[in-house]
Write a protein that holds these residues in place. Structure first.
Motif, PDB file in Angstrom:
ATOM      1  N   MET A   1       0.860  -1.168   0.000  1.00 49.67           N
ATOM      2  CA  MET A   1       0.000   0.000   0.000  1.00 49.67           C
ATOM      3  C   MET A   1       0.907   1.231   0.000  1.00 49.67           C
ATOM      4  SD  MET A   1      -3.658   0.594   0.960  1.00 49.67           S
ATOM      5  CE  MET A   1      -3.919  -1.099   1.158  1.00 49.67           C
ATOM      6  N   ASN A   2       1.332   1.629  -1.165  1.00 45.26           N
ATOM      7  CA  ASN A   2       2.278   2.727  -1.299  1.00 45.26           C
ATOM      8  C   ASN A   2       1.625   4.101  -1.261  1.00 45.26           C
ATOM      9  OD1 ASN A   2       4.110   0.711  -1.614  1.00 45.26           O
ATOM     10  ND2 ASN A   2       4.258   0.898  -3.827  1.00 45.26           N
ATOM     11  N   ASP A   3       0.396   4.189  -1.682  1.00 44.58           N
ATOM     12  CA  ASP A   3      -0.276   5.480  -1.793  1.00 44.58           C
ATOM     13  C   ASP A   3      -1.088   5.756  -0.525  1.00 44.58           C
ATOM     14  OD1 ASP A   3      -1.967   7.640  -2.458  1.00 44.58           O
ATOM     15  OD2 ASP A   3      -1.970   7.053  -4.562  1.00 44.58           O
ATOM     16  N   LYS A   4      -0.799   6.873   0.123  1.00 48.46           N
ATOM     17  CA  LYS A   4      -1.506   7.185   1.374  1.00 48.46           C
ATOM     18  C   LYS A   4      -2.985   7.503   1.152  1.00 48.46           C
ATOM     19  CE  LYS A   4      -0.370  12.099   1.542  1.00 48.46           C
ATOM     20  NZ  LYS A   4       0.262  13.152   2.316  1.00 48.46           N
ATOM     21  N   TYR A   5      -3.377   7.685  -0.102  1.00 49.54           N
ATOM     22  CA  TYR A   5      -4.765   8.005  -0.420  1.00 49.54           C
ATOM     23  C   TYR A   5      -5.585   6.774  -0.813  1.00 49.54           C
ATOM     24  CZ  TYR A   5      -2.912  12.704  -0.463  1.00 49.54           C
ATOM     25  OH  TYR A   5      -2.295  13.872  -0.112  1.00 49.54           O
ATOM     26  N   LYS A   6      -4.938   5.621  -0.882  1.00 45.75           N
ATOM     27  CA  LYS A   6      -5.636   4.418  -1.341  1.00 45.75           C
ATOM     28  C   LYS A   6      -6.768   4.018  -0.399  1.00 45.75           C
ATOM     29  CE  LYS A   6      -4.666  -0.115  -3.279  1.00 45.75           C
ATOM     30  NZ  LYS A   6      -3.604  -1.068  -3.612  1.00 45.75           N
ATOM     31  N   ILE A   7      -6.496   3.937   0.877  1.00 43.51           N
ATOM     32  CA  ILE A   7      -7.536   3.543   1.833  1.00 43.51           C
ATOM     33  C   ILE A   7      -8.669   4.571   1.886  1.00 43.51           C
ATOM     34  CG2 ILE A   7      -8.044   3.106   4.279  1.00 43.51           C
ATOM     35  CD1 ILE A   7      -5.321   1.671   4.401  1.00 43.51           C
ATOM     36  N   PRO A   8      -8.369   5.876   1.965  1.00 45.02           N
ATOM     37  CA  PRO A   8      -9.480   6.840   1.934  1.00 45.02           C
ATOM     38  C   PRO A   8     -10.295   6.778   0.640  1.00 45.02           C
ATOM     39  CG  PRO A   8      -7.498   7.894   2.760  1.00 45.02           C
ATOM     40  CD  PRO A   8      -7.099   6.525   2.270  1.00 45.02           C
ATOM     41  N   TYR A   9      -9.622   6.515  -0.483  1.00 45.42           N
ATOM     42  CA  TYR A   9     -10.341   6.400  -1.757  1.00 45.42           C
ATOM     43  C   TYR A   9     -11.275   5.186  -1.738  1.00 45.42           C
ATOM     44  CZ  TYR A   9     -11.328   5.366  -6.596  1.00 45.42           C
ATOM     45  OH  TYR A   9     -11.982   5.079  -7.762  1.00 45.42           O
ATOM     46  N   ILE A  10     -10.770   4.041  -1.308  1.00 38.71           N
ATOM     47  CA  ILE A  10     -11.596   2.838  -1.251  1.00 38.71           C
ATOM     48  C   ILE A  10     -12.754   3.044  -0.282  1.00 38.71           C
ATOM     49  CG2 ILE A  10     -11.621   0.402  -0.541  1.00 38.71           C
ATOM     50  CD1 ILE A  10      -8.793   0.193  -1.786  1.00 38.71           C
ATOM     51  N   ASN A  11     -12.494   3.686   0.828  1.00 35.83           N
ATOM     52  CA  ASN A  11     -13.546   4.010   1.795  1.00 35.83           C
ATOM     53  C   ASN A  11     -14.621   4.879   1.150  1.00 35.83           C
ATOM     54  OD1 ASN A  11     -14.942   4.284   4.219  1.00 35.83           O
ATOM     55  ND2 ASN A  11     -13.634   5.945   4.929  1.00 35.83           N
ATOM     56  N   ALA A  12     -14.209   5.880   0.399  1.00 33.24           N
ATOM     57  CA  ALA A  12     -15.163   6.764  -0.274  1.00 33.24           C
ATOM     58  C   ALA A  12     -16.000   5.993  -1.290  1.00 33.24           C
ATOM     59  CB  ALA A  12     -14.424   7.916  -0.950  1.00 33.24           C
ATOM     60  N   CYS A  13     -15.381   5.053  -1.985  1.00 38.34           N
ATOM     61  CA  CYS A  13     -16.110   4.238  -2.958  1.00 38.34           C
ATOM     62  C   CYS A  13     -17.147   3.361  -2.272  1.00 38.34           C
ATOM     63  CB  CYS A  13     -15.138   3.374  -3.759  1.00 38.34           C
ATOM     64  SG  CYS A  13     -14.100   4.296  -4.906  1.00 38.34           S
ATOM     65  N   VAL A  14     -16.775   2.749  -1.164  1.00 42.06           N
ATOM     66  CA  VAL A  14     -17.711   1.898  -0.417  1.00 42.06           C
ATOM     67  C   VAL A  14     -18.878   2.747   0.088  1.00 42.06           C
ATOM     68  CG1 VAL A  14     -18.025   0.451   1.629  1.00 42.06           C
ATOM     69  CG2 VAL A  14     -15.968   0.191   0.221  1.00 42.06           C
ATOM     70  N   ARG A  15     -18.586   3.916   0.603  1.00 44.79           N
ATOM     71  CA  ARG A  15     -19.642   4.800   1.105  1.00 44.79           C
ATOM     72  C   ARG A  15     -20.578   5.256  -0.009  1.00 44.79           C
ATOM     73  NH1 ARG A  15     -19.149   6.977   6.198  1.00 44.79           N
ATOM     74  NH2 ARG A  15     -17.361   6.207   7.355  1.00 44.79           N
ATOM     75  N   ALA A  16     -20.022   5.580  -1.172  1.00 43.66           N
ATOM     76  CA  ALA A  16     -20.844   6.002  -2.311  1.00 43.66           C
ATOM     77  C   ALA A  16     -21.709   4.840  -2.807  1.00 43.66           C
ATOM     78  CB  ALA A  16     -19.955   6.529  -3.438  1.00 43.66           C
ATOM     79  N   PHE A  17     -21.140   3.646  -2.821  1.00 44.08           N
ATOM     80  CA  PHE A  17     -21.891   2.456  -3.219  1.00 44.08           C
ATOM     81  C   PHE A  17     -23.042   2.222  -2.239  1.00 44.08           C
ATOM     82  CE2 PHE A  17     -22.770  -2.055  -3.568  1.00 44.08           C
ATOM     83  CZ  PHE A  17     -22.716  -2.282  -4.935  1.00 44.08           C
ATOM     84  N   ALA A  18     -22.748   2.323  -0.959  1.00 42.77           N
ATOM     85  CA  ALA A  18     -23.776   2.144   0.075  1.00 42.77           C
ATOM     86  C   ALA A  18     -24.902   3.159  -0.094  1.00 42.77           C
ATOM     87  CB  ALA A  18     -23.150   2.279   1.459  1.00 42.77           C
ATOM     88  N   LYS A  19     -24.540   4.392  -0.350  1.00 40.23           N
ATOM     89  CA  LYS A  19     -25.543   5.452  -0.508  1.00 40.23           C
ATOM     90  C   LYS A  19     -26.424   5.188  -1.723  1.00 40.23           C
ATOM     91  CE  LYS A  19     -26.036  10.428  -0.747  1.00 40.23           C
ATOM     92  NZ  LYS A  19     -25.349  11.725  -0.782  1.00 40.23           N
ATOM     93  N   GLN A  20     -25.806   4.783  -2.837  1.00 45.14           N
ATOM     94  CA  GLN A  20     -26.576   4.562  -4.058  1.00 45.14           C
ATOM     95  C   GLN A  20     -27.603   3.456  -3.892  1.00 45.14           C
ATOM     96  OE1 GLN A  20     -24.521   4.741  -7.749  1.00 45.14           O
ATOM     97  NE2 GLN A  20     -25.955   3.395  -8.787  1.00 45.14           N
ATOM     98  N   PHE A  21     -27.257   2.425  -3.129  1.00 49.04           N
ATOM     99  CA  PHE A  21     -28.156   1.287  -2.976  1.00 49.04           C
ATOM    100  C   PHE A  21     -28.860   1.256  -1.627  1.00 49.04           C
ATOM    101  CE2 PHE A  21     -25.371  -0.095  -6.409  1.00 49.04           C
ATOM    102  CZ  PHE A  21     -26.341  -0.449  -7.344  1.00 49.04           C
ATOM    103  N   HIS A  22     -28.763   2.345  -0.879  1.00 50.26           N
ATOM    104  CA  HIS A  22     -29.439   2.456   0.424  1.00 50.26           C
ATOM    105  C   HIS A  22     -29.068   1.294   1.348  1.00 50.26           C
ATOM    106  CE1 HIS A  22     -31.682   5.656  -1.465  1.00 50.26           C
ATOM    107  NE2 HIS A  22     -32.039   4.815  -2.435  1.00 50.26           N
ATOM    108  N   LEU A  23     -27.758   1.023   1.425  1.00 45.62           N
ATOM    109  CA  LEU A  23     -27.230  -0.026   2.289  1.00 45.62           C
ATOM    110  C   LEU A  23     -26.448   0.607   3.429  1.00 45.62           C
ATOM    111  CD1 LEU A  23     -25.672  -2.301  -0.486  1.00 45.62           C
ATOM    112  CD2 LEU A  23     -27.802  -2.737   0.741  1.00 45.62           C
ATOM    113  N   SER A  24     -26.291  -0.140   4.499  1.00 42.05           N
ATOM    114  CA  SER A  24     -25.357   0.302   5.528  1.00 42.05           C
ATOM    115  C   SER A  24     -23.949   0.162   4.943  1.00 42.05           C
ATOM    116  CB  SER A  24     -25.486  -0.552   6.792  1.00 42.05           C
ATOM    117  OG  SER A  24     -25.013  -1.866   6.550  1.00 42.05           O
ATOM    118  N   ILE A  25     -23.015   0.874   5.509  1.00 35.41           N
ATOM    119  CA  ILE A  25     -21.639   0.789   5.022  1.00 35.41           C
ATOM    120  C   ILE A  25     -21.118  -0.637   5.200  1.00 35.41           C
ATOM    121  CG2 ILE A  25     -19.284   1.636   5.367  1.00 35.41           C
ATOM    122  CD1 ILE A  25     -20.647   4.346   6.146  1.00 35.41           C
TER     123      ILE A  25
END
Length: 72
Positions: A1-25
């Motif tokens: 995990m070389n990029d310090k933004y990788k985890i925040p980016y993946i987190n943002a994607c999971v949150r956006a996916f959850a929001k789109q489908f009305h799921l819990s994170i």
């Protein structure tokens, strides 16, 4: 995990996916994990993070459907 933004980016994607489908994170994460969406985000981070989060969610939908996911 070389990029310090990788985890925040993946987190943002999971949150956006959850929001789109009305799921819990948690449920969004479990769905993405089960149907290879998390693996996709990790493996293709270098290309995906250059696109919008909405584009990443669209890609996740396609990947998960190809792996048996039913959300759409």
């Amino acid at each position: 995990m070389n990029d310090k933004y990788k985890i925040p980016y993946i987190n943002a994607c999971v949150r956006a996916f959850a929001k789109q489908f009305h799921l819990s994170i948690k449920n969004a994460f479990l769905y993405l994990y089960r149907f290879k969406g998390m693996e996709f985000l990790d493996e293709f981070y270098e290309a995906e993070h250059l696109q919008s989060i909405d584009d990443a969610v669209d890609d996740l939908i396609i990947i998960c459907q190809k792996n048996g996911g039913q959300l759409a």
